[in-house]
Design an enzyme around this catalytic site. Structure first.
Site: not given
Lengths: 333, 333
Positions: B54-57, B105, B110, B219
């Site tokens: 996911g994005s945001g990391h 991860k 995922d 998250h």
């Protein structure tokens, strides 16, 4: 106050100890008076480059100490000028016989203390020149400043001037280059949230849930206006517009575009802002030759950003590209 | 929701456009399906290293694409797995004939999607191995995970494995190395504040003014316990203690110590945390041979930090030190 700290009075000293331990390959940290100095200082025959100011803006300035950038940085307490004594000792630590340049952001306390330090150093036989950065187009005078504030261009000047000193340019040439970088660069910033100075324990200013501050300073000083939240596109127009109009930047100009995070802004937002800036500059016929996107001159955990444009020529590009080896900026080395 | 964005639905795509424009010297960005790939991919004869999530990391993973680290990264929507199709196209983009390693991860979405992508790639004749990172000692199962979550060690694995692939190691050796790094590393994190997913528009969780969450996931998944705010020293004990006890790390061990910011934490605090960690490890006879301090695996604008320890040997040190040229990590090149 939600911070990863122990006693608020010890924040700067403890953080510097961590920085020293993490980057012992690059720097030494003197505890009292506090300064961060290149591990190999003084470099004989090279102009020493010194900067400093209040802490809370990391990585500026300590994170920019190393080969190709600063020789030494003097961190004051959070948002507080370092002392003349501190600046003097730092100056002495990096004098390799070719003099020392002081890069000073335009805040009243910094100016007074740096002037005093330069006088003291000259009395000890060290040649000192000082250049003041004042690139913030938001306001003419502010809470801590007569005239414009020194902000994002300071980072770019430190990199470019550091490269010139590394090449062996003399003090007069390095100082002149620094003045030129300051003259060719402009910045404006904004905040979505306030920051909290540890010793104060409460937010520096209050901002409503649907408000933002345009033209904010890096200490949370009031800016031009407090307005309703807007899209990234509108925010970029509100920042880049006055920056472009001020120099002015014109169609055909080549620039370094610097999107800076204020400390609490995630990268995903900074790159989104950069995307908007790129489109805006494309529309004006201004070419981005180099860029810097990240949190380099911060205001503790403030959320927000600033936009800096620096007009480039071939020499500035070459010096920007030159190797740099610091904790905060590193390439080619 | 205070963010520098336009439409919440466009955050990832617009940020990727900015990233592509800022780092065109290092990467190309494919828009649909979205992936960030080395400018010179595929590198003939080299094992391709792929990661994603996911994005945001950010900077993970797109910021780690470049020579000496990842060949390609697949960004999903914020905190959402990329799709198998996306992973397949990314795999094909970096297959230089020596196979592709997927670094995954441990999150249920995922895992499922990467398994499907690996099967699809194999059907197309590409050799694929997958290694799952699961270094978070905070909780056994969580909101998005069966077993331990993959967090900070992922960054270190991507660097070390990327260096090995650059040296020409084959797929089996690179995969085995990745498993070894995961086995030798442990992490635990904490949060002072929540984050807000753009599409949700409100904080992922609520945390009182005098509370913090120990063992938080990246998250905002619940951790071990919600406790009153404490000093940095106590926080470091609460994070590093379980990390040390789990492997366990022992007196005489050499480690890489990674103090990671969650996205909204200023550097001044991260170095202060590092100072505490250094003292704690010194007291246990554990030697920090290498360190990384900064915000590398983040949770949007969450304030907080994680501590990762990785047990080192001479080979891991050599691979860590090898040149890397990405937007997010850069040295020696």
């Amino acid at each position: 106050m939600k911070k990863l700290i122990n006693d608020p009075a010890d924040v700067v000293a403890e953080s510097l100890r961590g920085f020293a331990a993490a980057h012992a390959d690059l720097v030494r940290v003197n505890a009292d008076p506090a300064y961060v100095v290149r591990a190999d200082a003084p470099v004989s025959g090279k102009v020493g480059i010194l900067s400093g100011g209040g802490s809370g803006h990391e990585p500026m300035h300590g994170g920019f100490v190393g080969r190709g950038m600063l020789d030494v940085a003097c961190p004051g307490e959070v948002f507080t000028s370092p002392t003349p004594d501190q600046m003097l000792e730092a100056t002495k630590a990096v004098d390799g016989g070719a003099g020392v340049l002081h890069i000073v952001k335009n805040y009243t306390g910094d100016i007074l203390n740096f002037e005093m330090a330069a006088d003291l150093a000259r009395e000890e036989g060290i040649e000192v020149e000082a250049v003041i950065t004042n690139d913030d187009v938001a306001v003419q005078d502010s809470l801590y400043t007569a005239g414009r504030r020194g902000v994002g261009v300071t980072v770019l000047a430190e990199k470019i001037v550091g490269a010139a000193a590394e090449e062996g340019k003399d003090l007069a040439a390095v100082a002149e280059l620094c003045r030129r970088v300051n003259a060719e660069g402009r910045t404006m910033g904004m905040a979505l949230t306030s920051c909290t100075v540890p010793a104060a324990g409460k937010p520096t200013f209050e901002l409503g849930e649907s408000e933002m501050e345009i033209g904010i300073g890096i200490h949370g000083e009031p800016g031009r206006e407090r307005v309703p939240l807007a899209s990234a596109k509108e925010i970029v127009e509100r920042l880049a517009g006055p920056v472009i109009d001020d120099l002015p930047f014109a169609s055909g100009d080549r620039v370094l575009a610097f999107v800076n995070g204020m400390g609490g802004t995630p990268q995903i937002e900074l790159y989104l802002v950069y995307n908007e800036l790129k489109q805006l500059l494309d529309g004006r016929g201004i070419t981005i030759e180099r860029n810097l996107v990240g949190s380099y001159i911060t205001s503790l955990e403030m959320a927000g950003c600033s936009i800096t444009l620096l007009r480039l020529d071939d020499e500035l590009i070459r010096l920007w590209d030159a190797p740099v080896l610091t904790a905060g900026l590193r390439w080619g080395a």
